[in-house]
Scaffold this motif. Structure first.
Motif, mmCIF file in Angstrom:
data_model
loop_
_atom_site.group_PDB
_atom_site.id
_atom_site.type_symbol
_atom_site.label_atom_id
_atom_site.label_comp_id
_atom_site.label_asym_id
_atom_site.label_seq_id
_atom_site.Cartn_x
_atom_site.Cartn_y
_atom_site.Cartn_z
ATOM 1 N N HIS A 170 86.499 12.166 48.503
ATOM 2 C CA HIS A 170 86.979 12.424 49.863
ATOM 3 C C HIS A 170 86.726 11.156 50.655
ATOM 4 O O HIS A 170 85.575 10.724 50.804
ATOM 5 C CB HIS A 170 86.233 13.617 50.471
ATOM 6 N N LEU A 171 87.777 10.559 51.190
ATOM 7 C CA LEU A 171 87.683 9.218 51.742
ATOM 8 C C LEU A 171 87.148 9.155 53.170
ATOM 9 O O LEU A 171 86.634 8.114 53.589
ATOM 10 C CB LEU A 171 89.065 8.550 51.707
ATOM 11 N N GLU A 172 87.258 10.233 53.929
ATOM 12 C CA GLU A 172 86.877 10.222 55.345
ATOM 13 C C GLU A 172 85.386 10.524 55.490
ATOM 14 O O GLU A 172 84.946 11.662 55.346
ATOM 15 C CB GLU A 172 87.704 11.245 56.123
ATOM 16 N N SER A 213 92.720 8.792 44.685
ATOM 17 C CA SER A 213 93.176 7.730 45.585
ATOM 18 C C SER A 213 94.241 6.866 44.912
ATOM 19 O O SER A 213 95.312 6.605 45.483
ATOM 20 C CB SER A 213 91.998 6.861 46.027
ATOM 21 N N ASP A 214 93.974 6.406 43.704
ATOM 22 C CA ASP A 214 94.961 5.612 42.975
ATOM 23 C C ASP A 214 96.205 6.423 42.655
ATOM 24 O O ASP A 214 97.327 5.900 42.691
ATOM 25 C CB ASP A 214 94.346 5.065 41.685
ATOM 26 N N VAL A 271 91.281 9.541 35.113
ATOM 27 C CA VAL A 271 92.709 9.861 35.033
ATOM 28 C C VAL A 271 93.253 9.707 36.449
ATOM 29 O O VAL A 271 93.000 10.524 37.320
ATOM 30 C CB VAL A 271 92.949 11.264 34.450
ATOM 31 N N GLU A 272 93.985 8.619 36.668
ATOM 32 C CA GLU A 272 94.330 8.233 38.033
ATOM 33 C C GLU A 272 95.718 7.612 38.159
ATOM 34 O O GLU A 272 96.010 6.964 39.166
ATOM 35 C CB GLU A 272 93.280 7.257 38.566
ATOM 36 N N ARG A 330 101.401 10.839 50.310
ATOM 37 C CA ARG A 330 100.523 10.681 51.464
ATOM 38 C C ARG A 330 99.349 11.640 51.329
ATOM 39 O O ARG A 330 99.506 12.775 50.883
ATOM 40 C CB ARG A 330 101.279 10.973 52.765
ATOM 41 N N HIS A 331 98.171 11.178 51.733
ATOM 42 C CA HIS A 331 96.998 12.043 51.728
ATOM 43 C C HIS A 331 97.170 13.137 52.772
ATOM 44 O O HIS A 331 97.471 12.864 53.936
ATOM 45 C CB HIS A 331 95.741 11.232 52.048
#
Length: 292
Positions: free
Chosen positions: A197-199, A157-158, A130-131, A166-167
């Motif tokens: 978590h992207l970082e 993210s999507d 679900v994005e 913005r994140h």
């Protein structure tokens, strides 16, 4: 997993995406301490490598050797040139589930389920990403479709991209969507998995995101790198203190029931039947974790 009744068959604290086009990553996946693996044929695979990646994932599933880990495959959407071929090749191999990206309507899941059945895999479990904003607004229909759906996976993210947001460290931009995802999962007895978590070099941020996801009610977190596994396992596991309190709650409740009382007190706090249900869930999850 039957969340609605508080029963947990196995933990899903850490759910790691592994690129389907990378044979070294697929081999390494067998050695990682993740509770589940998502062999990814969608976002992690370039258009030019889609067919090759499908073959690599098919070979990995046939070889097995993943031990206790649940192995899920994220296929391409059926509206792409590769989605139907993904289902036809992989559904007969019976992975733990097929994860369908960008689910916005229950009909999308029904179509995958029907195709899997035609390939000899009726009732193959499905997970739904679900994005998108439409997915969030349609969560009740998606989660309650009566299909072999087992999990809702947040694709933050999507979603942030589609929201033109913005994140942020606090994830304020997606908190409403995350809470609605958990609500839908709990209402229909589904697994709820938090977004990534992207970082990669932000250990403190990862730990905070894991704690936040746990506090919101998620069962575990999707991950993009093996170095994130430890933080997810710790945050979504059960501490000794939580286990001890759960045991104390159940013991006090039994004593209260024996003397004909409907309530008990533990550490100065009132204990009712709802607290006992939660204590039993905690102990069931702790037992499941202890066996992995």
């Amino acid at each position: 997993m039957n969340v609605a009744q508080g029963r947990t068959e196995r933990p899903f604290r850490s759910v790691l995406y592994m690129p389907g086009a990378n044979p070294r990553a697929l081999a390494r996946a067998r050695e990682l301490d993740a509770d589940a693996l998502i062999l990814d044929l969608e976002d992690a695979v370039a258009v030019s490598a889609k067919d090759e990646a499908r073959g690599l994932v098919e070979r990995a599933l046939r070889q097995g050797g993943f031990g206790r880990r649940s192995v899920v495959v994220r296929i391409n959407g059926l509206d792409t040139p590769w989605g139907r071929a993904d289902v036809r090749a992989l559904a007969p191999l019976r992975p733990a589930a097929l994860l369908l990206p960008k689910v916005e309507r229950p009909e999308q899941l029904a179509e995958v389920s029907e195709l899997a059945g035609q390939c000899g895999a009726p009732d193959l479990p499905l997970w739904a990403m679900v994005e998108t904003p439409r997915a969030i607004l349609n969560l009740a229909a998606i989660a309650g479709a009566g299909l072999p759906l087992r999990a809702l996976v947040a694709g933050t993210s999507d979603l942030v991209k589609d929201l033109h947001a913005r994140h942020t460290l606090a994830r304020t931009e997606v908190l409403t969507a995350l809470s609605l995802t958990v609500l839908a999962a709990r209402a229909h007895g589904l697994l709820a998995l938090d977004g990534v978590h992207l970082e990669l070099d932000d250990a403190a941020g990862l730990q905070a995101a894991c704690r936040q996801g746990r506090d919101l009610g998620f069962d575990g977190k999707t991950l993009i790198h093996p170095r994130q596994i430890e933080a997810a396992n710790a945050a979504f596991g059960m501490s000794d203190a939580e286990v001890e309190r759960a045991q104390a709650v159940i013991a006090a409740w039994r004593e209260a029931q024996a003397r004909g009382s409907g309530v008990a007190v533990v550490d100065g706090k009132l204990v009712e039947a709802l607290h006992v249900d939660e204590a039993r869930r905690v102990l069931a999850l702790a037992r499941a974790i202890a066996t992995v």
